[in-house]
Enzyme design. Structure first.
Site, PDB file in Angstrom:
ATOM      1  CB  VAL A   1      -0.964   0.119   1.285  1.00  0.00           C
ATOM      2  CG1 VAL A   1      -2.013  -1.294   1.005  1.00  0.00           C
ATOM      3  CG2 VAL A   1      -0.335  -0.165   2.329  1.00  0.00           C
TER       4      VAL A   1
ATOM      5  CG  HIS B   1      -3.678  -6.192   0.450  1.00  0.00           C
ATOM      6  ND1 HIS B   1      -2.575  -6.760   0.901  1.00  0.00           N
ATOM      7  CD2 HIS B   1      -4.617  -6.911  -0.260  1.00  0.00           C
ATOM      8  CE1 HIS B   1      -3.041  -8.131   0.923  1.00  0.00           C
ATOM      9  NE2 HIS B   1      -4.280  -8.255   0.193  1.00  0.00           N
TER      10      HIS B   1
ATOM     11  N   GLY C   1       9.088 -10.883  -2.545  1.00  0.00           N
ATOM     12  CA  GLY C   1       9.021 -10.605  -1.154  1.00  0.00           C
ATOM     13  C   GLY C   1       7.636 -10.790  -0.420  1.00  0.00           C
TER      14      GLY C   1
HETATM   15  P1  OAD Z   1       4.990 -10.387   5.186  1.00  0.00           P
HETATM   16  O1  OAD Z   1       5.584  -9.313   6.194  1.00  0.00           O
HETATM   17  O2  OAD Z   1       4.161 -11.291   5.702  1.00  0.00           O
HETATM   18  O3  OAD Z   1       6.139 -10.876   4.217  1.00  0.00           O
HETATM   19  C1  OAD Z   1       7.066 -10.340   3.774  1.00  0.00           C
HETATM   20  C2  OAD Z   1       8.249 -11.169   3.144  1.00  0.00           C
HETATM   21  O4  OAD Z   1       9.089 -10.491   2.730  1.00  0.00           O
HETATM   22  C3  OAD Z   1       8.858 -12.205   4.097  1.00  0.00           C
HETATM   23  O5  OAD Z   1       8.694 -13.622   3.620  1.00  0.00           O
HETATM   24  C4  OAD Z   1      10.255 -11.881   4.258  1.00  0.00           C
HETATM   25  O6  OAD Z   1      11.207 -13.099   4.266  1.00  0.00           O
HETATM   26  C5  OAD Z   1      10.339 -11.320   2.869  1.00  0.00           C
HETATM   27  N1  OAD Z   1      11.479 -10.111   2.749  1.00  0.00           N
HETATM   28  C6  OAD Z   1      11.866  -9.405   3.814  1.00  0.00           C
HETATM   29  N2  OAD Z   1      13.101  -8.809   3.293  1.00  0.00           N
HETATM   30  C7  OAD Z   1      13.167  -9.122   1.892  1.00  0.00           C
HETATM   31  C8  OAD Z   1      13.952  -8.120   1.082  1.00  0.00           C
HETATM   32  N3  OAD Z   1      14.915  -7.467   1.154  1.00  0.00           N
HETATM   33  N4  OAD Z   1      13.798  -8.833  -0.380  1.00  0.00           N
HETATM   34  C9  OAD Z   1      12.727  -9.703  -0.382  1.00  0.00           C
HETATM   35  N5  OAD Z   1      12.042 -10.280   0.521  1.00  0.00           N
HETATM   36  C10 OAD Z   1      12.226  -9.985   1.569  1.00  0.00           C
HETATM   37  O7  OAD Z   1       4.335  -9.172   3.980  1.00  0.00           O
HETATM   38  P2  OAD Z   1       3.383  -9.537   2.916  1.00  0.00           P
HETATM   39  O8  OAD Z   1       3.327 -11.102   2.453  1.00  0.00           O
HETATM   40  O9  OAD Z   1       3.157  -8.523   1.981  1.00  0.00           O
HETATM   41  O10 OAD Z   1      -2.123  -6.852   4.321  1.00  0.00           O
HETATM   42  O11 OAD Z   1       1.802  -9.530   3.631  1.00  0.00           O
HETATM   43  C11 OAD Z   1       0.809  -9.908   3.210  1.00  0.00           C
HETATM   44  C12 OAD Z   1      -0.168  -9.052   3.600  1.00  0.00           C
HETATM   45  O12 OAD Z   1      -0.255  -9.216   5.194  1.00  0.00           O
HETATM   46  C13 OAD Z   1      -0.076  -7.411   3.439  1.00  0.00           C
HETATM   47  O13 OAD Z   1      -0.263  -6.829   2.447  1.00  0.00           O
HETATM   48  C14 OAD Z   1      -0.722  -6.803   4.667  1.00  0.00           C
HETATM   49  C15 OAD Z   1      -0.412  -7.871   5.670  1.00  0.00           C
HETATM   50  O14 OAD Z   1      -1.211  -7.774   6.892  1.00  0.00           O
HETATM   51  C16 OAD Z   1      -3.073  -5.908   4.216  1.00  0.00           C
HETATM   52  O15 OAD Z   1      -2.551  -4.882   4.844  1.00  0.00           O
HETATM   53  C17 OAD Z   1      -4.181  -6.204   3.824  1.00  0.00           C
END
Ligand code: OAD
Length: 250
Positions: free
Chosen positions: A106, A122, A190
């Site tokens: 977002v 989202h 990510g």
């Molecule tokens: P998460 O916080 O669940 O996951 C972040 C991911 O990024 C993890 O798997 C990390 O290992 C990875 N990560 C960390 N640093 C990184 C880097 N430098 N390069 C690549 N990957 C990296 O975030 P999302 O999967 O986006 O929803 O979460 C999904 C949704 O849950 C979000 O959109 C939000 C949240 O609640 C809403 O706001 C509706």
């Protein structure tokens, strides 16, 4: 972080051969811009804050000031952040072939890097809307109240993000699903792959015979769906996967 050379070469080959790529991004792509993720063990937002208290409509109705101020804090943080090489690399890829960019983020950093037509599943931190509005809502001139209210009906303004328990924006969801069904490669960057329906898109792509590549320095729930996992930070890895943007003409 050292990226496995054979995996890198295989990813390059698959990306070069693809003609229609779905790029699905999550909070991890913005981590190197200094924007906290949600589920990383120590630094993730949900390690420090309770989503039930901050990211549901119920929570907002109970404590609008607290929730609004938390989103204000995140807006300030994101406004000060800059897109990183991973965001820029996706712009370069889209200049070379058909790319549909679907994000769970977002933060608007893809758009600030220059990506156009970003499908935001989202919502967006900076797009506020009305909660129970009268249909002709107008914000009061800034009177320092938090959150702002409508001058006609007193409705509360709310952040234009999708909270837990809410449906995704219909058009964005439809377009993302269509892209998953028609792409020939799905590049997942990510995301923990824990939040549906976004997390289901790579599986849909795979069911429609697309390849799936995951870029994530940590194991994720989508590793099992992937043909190839690149265990690396996005900002380091993505610029190595395809040629950069052609230099702008002088
Ligand atoms: P998460 O916080 O669940 O996951 C972040 C991911 O990024 C993890 O798997 C990390 O290992 C990875 N990560 C960390 N640093 C990184 C880097 N430098 N390069 C690549 N990957 C990296 O975030 P999302 O999967 O986006 O929803 O979460 C999904 C949704 O849950 C979000 O959109 C939000 C949240 O609640 C809403 O706001 C509706």
């Amino acid at each position: 972080m050292l990226i496995d050379a054979a995996h890198l070469a295989e990813a390059r080959r698959r990306i070069a051969a693809a003609s229609d790529i779905l790029v699905l991004t999550g909070a991890g792509i913005s981590a190197e811009s200094g924007v906290p993720t949600f589920r990383d063990a120590l630094t993730g937002l949900w390690a420090r804050f309770d989503p039930e208290e901050l990211a549901t409509e119920d929570a907002y109705r109970r404590q609008p000031g607290l929730v609004w101020d938390w989103y204000e804090h995140r807006r300030t943080l994101v406004a000060a952040a800059q897109p990183n090489p991973a965001h820029h690399a996706i712009v370069a890829l889209a200049a070379q072939k058909k790319v549909t960019l679907v994000t769970q983020n977002v933060d608007g950093l893809h758009q600030r890097a220059g990506s156009t037509d970003v499908i935001e599943l989202h919502g967006n931190l900076f797009a506020n809307k009305w909660l129970d509005g009268c249909g002709r809502c107008e914000a009061a001139p800034d009177d320092g109240r938090s959150p702002p209210r409508c001058i006609h009906c007193g409705a509360l303004m709310r952040p234009g993000v999708v909270w837990f328990g809410e449906d995704l924006p219909r058009v964005a969801r439809y377009r993302a699903e269509h892209a998953a069904q028609t792409c020939d490669l799905c590049l997942v960057v990510g995301t923990s792959g824990m939040v549906y329906p976004a997390a289901g898109l790579p599986g849909v792509a795979k069911d429609h015979d697309a390849g799936v590549i995951v870029v994530n320095p940590q194991p994720s729930a989508l590793d099992a769906t992937a043909d190839l996992v690149l265990r690396a930070p996005a900002g380091q890895c993505l610029p190595m996967l395809w040629p950069p943007c052609a230099a702008a003409p002088a």
